[in-house]
Design a protein around this motif. Structure first.
Motif, short mmCIF file in Angstrom:
data_model
loop_
_atom_site.label_atom_id
_atom_site.label_comp_id
_atom_site.label_asym_id
_atom_site.label_seq_id
_atom_site.Cartn_x
_atom_site.Cartn_y
_atom_site.Cartn_z
N ILE A 1 9.80 1.55 16.50
CA ILE A 1 9.35 0.28 17.07
C ILE A 1 10.56 -0.64 17.12
CG2 ILE A 1 7.86 -1.72 16.75
CD1 ILE A 1 5.80 0.20 15.45
N GLU A 2 11.04 -0.90 18.32
CA GLU A 2 12.32 -1.60 18.47
C GLU A 2 12.21 -3.11 18.39
OE1 GLU A 2 14.23 -0.24 22.02
OE2 GLU A 2 14.04 1.87 21.45
N ASN A 3 11.14 -3.69 18.93
CA ASN A 3 11.06 -5.15 19.04
C ASN A 3 10.25 -5.74 17.90
OD1 ASN A 3 12.55 -5.11 21.44
ND2 ASN A 3 10.70 -4.63 22.60
N THR A 4 10.97 -6.16 16.84
CA THR A 4 10.31 -6.77 15.69
C THR A 4 10.94 -8.13 15.42
OG1 THR A 4 11.83 -5.69 14.13
CG2 THR A 4 9.77 -4.53 14.62
N PHE A 5 10.08 -9.09 15.11
CA PHE A 5 10.54 -10.46 14.88
C PHE A 5 9.96 -10.97 13.56
CE2 PHE A 5 10.11 -9.60 19.40
CZ PHE A 5 11.44 -9.78 19.79
N ASN A 6 10.84 -11.25 12.61
CA ASN A 6 10.45 -11.70 11.29
C ASN A 6 10.35 -13.22 11.26
OD1 ASN A 6 9.99 -11.66 8.46
ND2 ASN A 6 12.17 -11.95 8.08
N LEU B 1 0.82 -1.22 0.00
CA LEU B 1 0.00 0.00 0.00
C LEU B 1 0.85 1.27 0.00
CD1 LEU B 1 -2.82 -0.95 2.53
CD2 LEU B 1 -2.98 -0.84 0.03
N GLY B 2 2.17 1.13 0.16
CA GLY B 2 3.05 2.29 0.12
C GLY B 2 2.76 3.26 1.24
N GLN B 3 2.31 4.47 0.89
CA GLN B 3 2.03 5.48 1.90
C GLN B 3 0.92 5.03 2.84
OE1 GLN B 3 3.91 8.24 2.53
NE2 GLN B 3 2.66 8.32 4.38
N GLY B 4 -0.04 4.27 2.32
CA GLY B 4 -1.10 3.75 3.17
C GLY B 4 -0.55 2.84 4.25
N PHE B 5 0.46 2.05 3.90
CA PHE B 5 1.13 1.19 4.87
C PHE B 5 1.80 2.05 5.95
CE2 PHE B 5 4.98 -1.13 6.29
CZ PHE B 5 4.39 -2.27 6.81
N MET B 6 2.51 3.09 5.50
CA MET B 6 3.18 3.99 6.46
C MET B 6 2.17 4.65 7.39
SD MET B 6 6.37 3.62 5.93
CE MET B 6 6.96 4.93 7.00
N ASP B 7 1.05 5.10 6.82
CA ASP B 7 0.01 5.75 7.64
C ASP B 7 -0.50 4.81 8.71
OD1 ASP B 7 0.30 7.96 6.01
OD2 ASP B 7 -1.51 7.57 4.84
N GLU B 8 -0.75 3.55 8.34
CA GLU B 8 -1.30 2.59 9.28
C GLU B 8 -0.29 2.19 10.37
OE1 GLU B 8 -4.49 1.47 9.68
OE2 GLU B 8 -4.84 3.07 8.23
N ILE B 9 0.97 1.96 9.99
CA ILE B 9 1.93 1.52 11.01
C ILE B 9 2.28 2.64 11.98
CG2 ILE B 9 2.87 -0.37 9.60
CD1 ILE B 9 5.40 1.37 9.22
N GLN B 10 2.12 3.89 11.55
CA GLN B 10 2.39 4.99 12.47
C GLN B 10 1.34 5.10 13.57
OE1 GLN B 10 3.17 8.22 9.75
NE2 GLN B 10 5.30 7.60 9.54
N LYS B 11 0.21 4.38 13.40
CA LYS B 11 -0.84 4.34 14.43
C LYS B 11 -0.57 3.24 15.46
CE LYS B 11 -4.32 5.62 10.99
NZ LYS B 11 -5.49 5.09 10.25
N LEU B 12 0.42 2.38 15.20
CA LEU B 12 0.67 1.23 16.08
C LEU B 12 1.34 1.65 17.38
CD1 LEU B 12 1.96 -1.33 13.41
CD2 LEU B 12 -0.35 -1.17 14.38
N ASP B 13 1.12 0.85 18.39
CA ASP B 13 1.69 1.06 19.73
C ASP B 13 3.18 0.67 19.71
OD1 ASP B 13 2.46 0.91 22.39
OD2 ASP B 13 0.64 -0.11 23.04
N THR B 14 4.05 1.65 19.92
CA THR B 14 5.49 1.38 19.84
C THR B 14 6.01 0.51 20.97
OG1 THR B 14 6.00 3.45 20.99
CG2 THR B 14 6.00 3.51 18.58
N SER B 15 5.20 0.32 22.01
CA SER B 15 5.67 -0.49 23.15
C SER B 15 5.43 -1.99 22.94
CB SER B 15 4.98 -0.02 24.43
OG SER B 15 3.60 -0.38 24.40
#
Length: 103
Positions: A83-88, A44-58
């Motif tokens: 967002i520091e804790n990411t697991f792929n 989604l490009g910018q749409g993806f960025m818009d949505e992830i910026q709403k996520l809880d960084t904790s």
């Protein structure tokens, strides 16, 4: 951080602060999803960025796609916005052997 299927499943099961993020396309979602996942299509490009910026960084983010490539990119993007804790999920959904649900 890349985790094997086993590591990802075990860590997720014991994480009270987990958020499962599916970055696949709507077409890919038709194959099913991992339980409790939230879908935000990375294409989604910018749409993806818009949505992830709403996520809880904790939260701790467990991210997957079909093969593990896009989710790796998504983890890097999440890291770049604080967002520091990411697991792929290494190998992605196509190698997933756990429970599958319909979103």
């Amino acid at each position: 951080m890349d985790l094997t299927q086993e590591e990802w499943t075990e860590q997720l099961k014991n994480d009270d602060n987990a958020f499962v993020l599916d970055v696949r396309t709507p077409e890919e979602l038709e194959e099913g999803a991992i339980a409790n996942a939230t879908n935000i299509d990375i294409y989604l490009g910018q749409g993806f960025m818009d949505e992830i910026q709403k996520l809880d960084t904790s939260k701790n983010y467990y991210v997957y796609c079909r093969s593990g490539n896009r989710s790796g990119q998504a983890c890097a993007i999440l890291n770049s916005i604080g967002i520091e804790n990411t697991f792929n999920l290494d190998g992605g959904f196509m190698n997933w052997e756990g429970e599958v649900v319909n979103l």
